[in-house]
Design an enzyme around this catalytic site. Structure first.
Site, PDB file in Angstrom:
ATOM      1  N   TYR A 149     -50.970 -10.636   0.138  1.00 29.89           N
ATOM      2  CA  TYR A 149     -50.499 -11.809  -0.611  1.00 29.89           C
ATOM      3  C   TYR A 149     -51.541 -12.317  -1.609  1.00 29.89           C
ATOM      4  O   TYR A 149     -51.328 -13.300  -2.311  1.00 29.89           O
ATOM      5  CB  TYR A 149     -50.074 -12.941   0.330  1.00 29.89           C
TER       6      TYR A 149
ATOM      7  N   HIS B 105     -53.463 -13.205  -7.154  1.00 34.44           N
ATOM      8  CA  HIS B 105     -53.925 -14.123  -8.206  1.00 34.44           C
ATOM      9  C   HIS B 105     -53.745 -13.564  -9.613  1.00 34.44           C
ATOM     10  O   HIS B 105     -53.749 -14.314 -10.575  1.00 34.44           O
ATOM     11  CB  HIS B 105     -55.383 -14.523  -7.939  1.00 34.44           C
TER      12      HIS B 105
HETATM   13  C1  HEM Z   1     -53.861 -22.517  -9.607  1.00 40.88           C
HETATM   14  C2  HEM Z   1     -53.591 -21.524  -8.792  1.00 40.88           C
HETATM   15  C3  HEM Z   1     -54.483 -21.003  -7.705  1.00 40.88           C
HETATM   16  C4  HEM Z   1     -55.791 -21.280  -7.417  1.00 40.88           C
HETATM   17  C5  HEM Z   1     -56.753 -22.221  -8.153  1.00 40.88           C
HETATM   18  C6  HEM Z   1     -56.133 -20.519  -6.221  1.00 40.88           C
HETATM   19  C7  HEM Z   1     -57.376 -20.547  -5.601  1.00 40.88           C
HETATM   20  C8  HEM Z   1     -57.643 -19.991  -4.368  1.00 40.88           C
HETATM   21  C9  HEM Z   1     -58.861 -20.176  -3.620  1.00 40.88           C
HETATM   22  C10 HEM Z   1     -60.056 -21.021  -4.079  1.00 40.88           C
HETATM   23  C11 HEM Z   1     -58.741 -19.499  -2.449  1.00 40.88           C
HETATM   24  C12 HEM Z   1     -59.680 -19.514  -1.273  1.00 40.88           C
HETATM   25  C13 HEM Z   1     -60.744 -18.516  -1.281  1.00 40.88           C
HETATM   26  C14 HEM Z   1     -61.486 -18.481   0.034  1.00 40.88           C
HETATM   27  O1  HEM Z   1     -62.247 -19.406   0.372  1.00 40.88           O
HETATM   28  O2  HEM Z   1     -61.330 -17.507   0.733  1.00 40.88           O
HETATM   29  C15 HEM Z   1     -57.441 -18.854  -2.465  1.00 40.88           C
HETATM   30  C16 HEM Z   1     -56.946 -18.082  -1.436  1.00 40.88           C
HETATM   31  C17 HEM Z   1     -55.737 -17.429  -1.471  1.00 40.88           C
HETATM   32  N1  HEM Z   1     -54.786 -17.486  -2.470  1.00 40.88           N
HETATM   33 FE1  HEM Z   1     -54.919 -18.598  -4.149  1.00 40.88          FE
HETATM   34  N2  HEM Z   1     -55.036 -19.800  -5.824  1.00 40.88           N
HETATM   35  C18 HEM Z   1     -54.008 -20.054  -6.689  1.00 40.88           C
HETATM   36  C19 HEM Z   1     -52.741 -19.505  -6.652  1.00 40.88           C
HETATM   37  C20 HEM Z   1     -52.323 -18.529  -5.774  1.00 40.88           C
HETATM   38  C21 HEM Z   1     -51.080 -17.785  -5.847  1.00 40.88           C
HETATM   39  C22 HEM Z   1     -50.028 -17.977  -6.952  1.00 40.88           C
HETATM   40  C23 HEM Z   1     -51.054 -16.929  -4.788  1.00 40.88           C
HETATM   41  C24 HEM Z   1     -49.998 -15.937  -4.347  1.00 40.88           C
HETATM   42  C25 HEM Z   1     -48.823 -15.776  -4.915  1.00 40.88           C
HETATM   43  C26 HEM Z   1     -52.269 -17.131  -4.024  1.00 40.88           C
HETATM   44  C27 HEM Z   1     -52.602 -16.458  -2.866  1.00 40.88           C
HETATM   45  C28 HEM Z   1     -53.738 -16.679  -2.115  1.00 40.88           C
HETATM   46  C29 HEM Z   1     -54.015 -16.055  -0.813  1.00 40.88           C
HETATM   47  C30 HEM Z   1     -53.109 -15.110  -0.035  1.00 40.88           C
HETATM   48  C31 HEM Z   1     -55.271 -16.525  -0.406  1.00 40.88           C
HETATM   49  C32 HEM Z   1     -56.003 -16.206   0.893  1.00 40.88           C
HETATM   50  C33 HEM Z   1     -55.702 -17.276   1.915  1.00 40.88           C
HETATM   51  C34 HEM Z   1     -56.470 -17.091   3.191  1.00 40.88           C
HETATM   52  O3  HEM Z   1     -57.551 -16.515   3.195  1.00 40.88           O
HETATM   53  O4  HEM Z   1     -55.972 -17.538   4.232  1.00 40.88           O
HETATM   54  N3  HEM Z   1     -53.013 -18.111  -4.655  1.00 40.88           N
HETATM   55  N4  HEM Z   1     -56.795 -19.167  -3.631  1.00 40.88           N
END
Ligand code: HEM
Length: 310
Positions: free
Chosen positions: A56, A59
């Site tokens: 998933y 990004h």
């Molecule tokens: C403005 C939009 C977004 C921002 C700023 C963002 C930012 C982040 C950040 C900072 C992390 C955490 C990193 C960490 O500490 O491991 C993260 C994790 C994640 N993001 Fe995003 N994200 C965005 C949109 C999305 C979208 C659209 C998806 C999927 C369709 C997504 C899927 C995920 C997944 C699967 C994780 C890992 C979660 C986990 O480790 O449990 N994100 N994101």
């Protein structure tokens, strides 16, 4: 194909009309997975797996800027709203994002996003702005150290001991790669993969492999990721208590349960809560298509009997 699979999972091969009239009848093949009396756990307590989190990580779907639309005018061809301005994504996240988004307002944001295509899940398409993120502490203060999310994602998968690409495929009973050419035909990508991993294909990180993998025609995501999505969709319906032992009016309320049983798509949700948005600005059949694309032509052949078109 995906729609037919999802409907068979939910309603069973007897179909929606049968399930709506007679309730859950037969095993999961005939009656569908939703509404089983007890969760089927296969000996493992239900949870979303780390593998699901990893596939998933999408990004690359995010754009560099939002194309903000003018919704105070009559819709143009195919219900498209004219472009107002491009707002860079860094203005839409963090502290600044809260202000910008409240100025834009929900309807304008939603319609604008509906009319914009997402990014491709490919190598070299990681948004640059996500490579220099300002994270906040729990008290809301900006942290001094910026986050390179592209690097962090690889790091997270490694620290959680999620299998590397080849081992991940083996675990799904998919054929692993034995050389870079099995993964992609992109010569440039092969050169860079060799540069990073040498000839050791076993070292290939999952996320890199998922992006580099040659896509099946008509698919936006890799085959490897698709298998996990399919497995997880089924597992949720057979093991999550909210789809099994607690799939009832007491848990959802009468109205809520009625909604769950009559809602099939994001478009249904929009039609129910924001009918003025979908009626005026959505030309497509699915809310996940770009909204000015043509609606699907009616098809008299039942879903299960259709051949996949791509
Ligand atoms: C403005 C939009 C977004 C921002 C700023 C963002 C930012 C982040 C950040 C900072 C992390 C955490 C990193 C960490 O500490 O491991 C993260 C994790 C994640 N993001 Fe995003 N994200 C965005 C949109 C999305 C979208 C659209 C998806 C999927 C369709 C997504 C899927 C995920 C997944 C699967 C994780 C890992 C979660 C986990 O480790 O449990 N994100 N994101």
């Amino acid at each position: 194909m995906l729609l037919a699979g999802m409907r068979a999972n939910w309603y069973g091969l007897l179909g929606k009309k049968f399930k709506d009239t007679f309730g859950h009848v037969g095993g999961s093949s005939l009656g569908g997975l939703v509404g089983l009396r007890k969760p089927v756990n296969h000996g493992v307590p239900y949870s979303l797996t780390e593998e699901f989190t990893s596939v998933y990580r999408l990004h690359q779907l995010l754009p560099d800027s939002i194309h903000l639309r003018n919704i105070n005018v009559a819709p143009g061809p195919n219900k498209s709203p004219p472009l107002l301005e491009e707002v860079p994504m860094p203005d839409l996240i963090g502290h600044k994002g809260e202000k910008t988004l409240s100025q834009i307002g929900f309807t304008r944001q939603f319609v604008s996003m509906g009319h914009q295509a997402c990014g491709a899940l490919e190598l070299w398409n990681y948004p640059s702005w996500l490579r220099d993120l300002v994270a906040q502490d729990v008290d809301g203060k900006d942290r001094p150290d910026h986050v390179d999310l592209a690097a962090l994602e690889i790091y997270r998968d490694r620290e959680r001991k999620v299998a590397r690409y080849n081992q991940f495929r083996r675990a799904l009973l998919l054929i692993p790669i034995s050389k870079w050419e099995d993964l992609t035909e992109d010569k440039n990508a092969i050169e860079v993969l060799k540069d990073v991993y040498g000839d050791d294909v076993e070292e290939l990180d999952l996320m890199v492999g998922l992006m580099a993998e040659k896509k099946i025609k008509g698919f936006a995501i890799s085959e490897t990721a698709f298998i996990v999505f399919l497995l997880m969709a089924t597992r949720r319906l057979e093991a999550d208590r909210f789809f099994t032992s607690d799939f009832n009016e007491e848990t959802y309320t009468k109205k809520g349960f009625e909604w769950v049983n009559t809602t099939e798509s994001l478009k249904d949700v929009l039609d129910r809560h924001y009918p003025e948005i979908s009626k005026k600005w959505m030309n497509s059949t699915s809310a996940f298509s770009v909204w000015d694309s043509p609606p699907n032509a009616p098809n008299p052949i039942p879903l299960y009997l259709r051949f996949p078109s791509s």
